[in-house]
Design a protein around this motif. Structure first.
Motif, PDB file in Angstrom:
ATOM      1  N   ASP A 128      40.189  54.852  36.763  1.00  0.00           N
ATOM      2  CA  ASP A 128      39.190  54.182  35.912  1.00  0.00           C
ATOM      3  C   ASP A 128      38.238  53.298  36.720  1.00  0.00           C
ATOM      4  N   GLY A 129      38.476  53.169  38.014  1.00  0.00           N
ATOM      5  CA  GLY A 129      37.571  52.388  38.879  1.00  0.00           C
ATOM      6  C   GLY A 129      37.568  50.897  38.555  1.00  0.00           C
ATOM      7  N   ALA A 130      38.514  50.447  37.697  1.00  0.00           N
ATOM      8  CA  ALA A 130      38.520  49.033  37.291  1.00  0.00           C
ATOM      9  C   ALA A 130      39.364  48.220  38.278  1.00  0.00           C
ATOM     10  N   TYR A 131      38.785  47.910  39.410  1.00  0.00           N
ATOM     11  CA  TYR A 131      39.530  47.221  40.467  1.00  0.00           C
ATOM     12  C   TYR A 131      39.495  45.704  40.316  1.00  0.00           C
ATOM     13  N   ILE A 132      38.578  45.211  39.477  1.00  0.00           N
ATOM     14  CA  ILE A 132      38.393  43.763  39.408  1.00  0.00           C
ATOM     15  C   ILE A 132      39.013  43.206  38.134  1.00  0.00           C
ATOM     16  N   GLY A 133      40.119  42.456  38.292  1.00  0.00           N
ATOM     17  CA  GLY A 133      40.795  41.860  37.134  1.00  0.00           C
ATOM     18  C   GLY A 133      40.305  40.450  36.889  1.00  0.00           C
ATOM     19  N   ASP A 134      41.258  39.514  36.784  1.00  0.00           N
ATOM     20  CA  ASP A 134      40.962  38.139  36.393  1.00  0.00           C
ATOM     21  C   ASP A 134      41.193  37.205  37.595  1.00  0.00           C
ATOM     22  N   TRP A 135      40.130  36.594  38.081  1.00  0.00           N
ATOM     23  CA  TRP A 135      40.271  35.802  39.311  1.00  0.00           C
ATOM     24  C   TRP A 135      41.182  34.586  39.143  1.00  0.00           C
ATOM     25  N   ALA A 136      41.210  34.006  37.927  1.00  0.00           N
ATOM     26  CA  ALA A 136      42.054  32.807  37.729  1.00  0.00           C
ATOM     27  C   ALA A 136      43.531  33.192  37.859  1.00  0.00           C
ATOM     28  N   ARG A 137      43.885  34.356  37.305  1.00  0.00           N
ATOM     29  CA  ARG A 137      45.279  34.816  37.485  1.00  0.00           C
ATOM     30  C   ARG A 137      45.516  35.179  38.958  1.00  0.00           C
ATOM     31  N   GLY A 138      44.486  35.741  39.592  1.00  0.00           N
ATOM     32  CA  GLY A 138      44.582  36.102  41.012  1.00  0.00           C
ATOM     33  C   GLY A 138      44.861  34.889  41.882  1.00  0.00           C
ATOM     34  N   GLU A 139      44.245  33.752  41.528  1.00  0.00           N
ATOM     35  CA  GLU A 139      44.464  32.520  42.296  1.00  0.00           C
ATOM     36  C   GLU A 139      45.930  32.089  42.191  1.00  0.00           C
ATOM     37  N   LEU A 140      46.520  32.207  40.976  1.00  0.00           N
ATOM     38  CA  LEU A 140      47.927  31.815  40.809  1.00  0.00           C
ATOM     39  C   LEU A 140      48.832  32.719  41.657  1.00  0.00           C
ATOM     40  N   ILE A 141      48.495  34.003  41.705  1.00  0.00           N
ATOM     41  CA  ILE A 141      49.296  34.961  42.493  1.00  0.00           C
ATOM     42  C   ILE A 141      49.154  34.649  43.989  1.00  0.00           C
ATOM     43  N   ALA A 142      47.912  34.356  44.401  1.00  0.00           N
ATOM     44  CA  ALA A 142      47.663  34.061  45.824  1.00  0.00           C
ATOM     45  C   ALA A 142      48.389  32.787  46.256  1.00  0.00           C
ATOM     46  N   GLN A 143      48.522  31.848  45.302  1.00  0.00           N
ATOM     47  CA  GLN A 143      49.175  30.568  45.612  1.00  0.00           C
ATOM     48  C   GLN A 143      50.695  30.685  45.668  1.00  0.00           C
TER      49      GLN A 143
END
Ligand code: HEC
Length: 208
Positions: free
Chosen positions: A91-106
């Motif tokens: 589906d080419g939808a590679y971009i999710g939710d950056w705020a959730r991404g920040e929690l994962i990165a942390q």
């Protein structure tokens, strides 16, 4: 007195470089005694599984050699093998939710001795990368990812490259020190999409 000390120092330096020489290290790593010690001493617990540690896949074996030749044909073969295992999204939808991404990165949770099998894994990206500039407690083993999209752009090529890197960095750089998040199922597809957004959503604070 001085000459005596110098002699002892020379002998010590000589001995220590002999012990550290590749031949001695190789001999020690191949020794059955060392193997027994490692097998006896390293106990699997919770999500930490030492079977995997001893039973290396071909990429890990190659990179555990004393001097892996990263420009060799074998390295190229292993990289293309790793590349074949990458799941690109239809589906080419590679971009999710950056705020959730920040929690994962942390989050550095998951896959540790004191975690349970059900602990949700984090990405622990900040352990090696600068990402948002407000976060000062970051490691420097990997390059800074601050202004990642802003600097590299948001093209399909950059998106595909970044997905590949997060899914399995060894597909592009055979002995990369970065974990294989997709390949080893550390993060799910949707979690990797969220981390992608942190780096590649123009609205993400990383790109402001
Ligand atoms: C154990 C350290 C480590 C961790 C944890 C780590 N990385 Fe990396 N990363 C590296 C290293 C080292 C490089 C440079 C070598 C390479 O490209 O493989 C790198 C490279 C990258 C690159 C390519 C950068 C460029 O300019 O081409 C991206 C993107 C990236 N990491 C994203 C992430 C994300 C997202 C996470 C968390 C989900 C993460 N990394 C976790 C070590 C790490």
């Amino acid at each position: 007195m001085f000459k005596g000390n110098l002699f002892i120092l020379t002998v010590l330096v000589g001995l220590s470089s002999w012990f550290n020489s590749p031949t001695v290290l190789a001999a020690e790593f191949n020794s059955p005694k060392l193997n027994d010690l490692l097998h006896g001493g390293l106990q699997s617990k919770g999500p930490v599984n030492f079977t995997k540690f001893f039973d290396q896949d071909s990429t890990q074996k190659f990179c555990s050699e004393l001097k892996p030749v990263v420009s060799s044909d074998e390295a190229k073969r292993l990289m293309s093998e790793n590349l074949k295992g990458i799941k690109f999204l239809e589906d080419g939808a590679y971009i999710g939710d950056w705020a959730r991404g920040e929690l994962i990165a942390q989050s550095g949770k998951g896959l540790r001795f004191n975690d349970s099998e059900n602990t949700k894994n984090g990405g622990n990206c900040y352990a090696c990368h600068q990402i948002q500039k407000e976060e000062l407690a970051h490691g420097t083993l990997g390059p800074s990812l601050y202004r990642y999209g802003e600097i590299r752009g948001y093209s399909d090529e950059v998106i595909r490259y970044t997905w590949t890197k997060i899914f399995n960095p060894q597909a592009l750089l055979i002995c990369s020190n970065m974990p294989r998040y997709g390949h080893n199922k550390i993060l799910s597809i949707s979690e990797m999409r969220d981390v992608m957004a942190l780096l590649l959503d123009p609205e993400s604070p990383v790109n402001q």
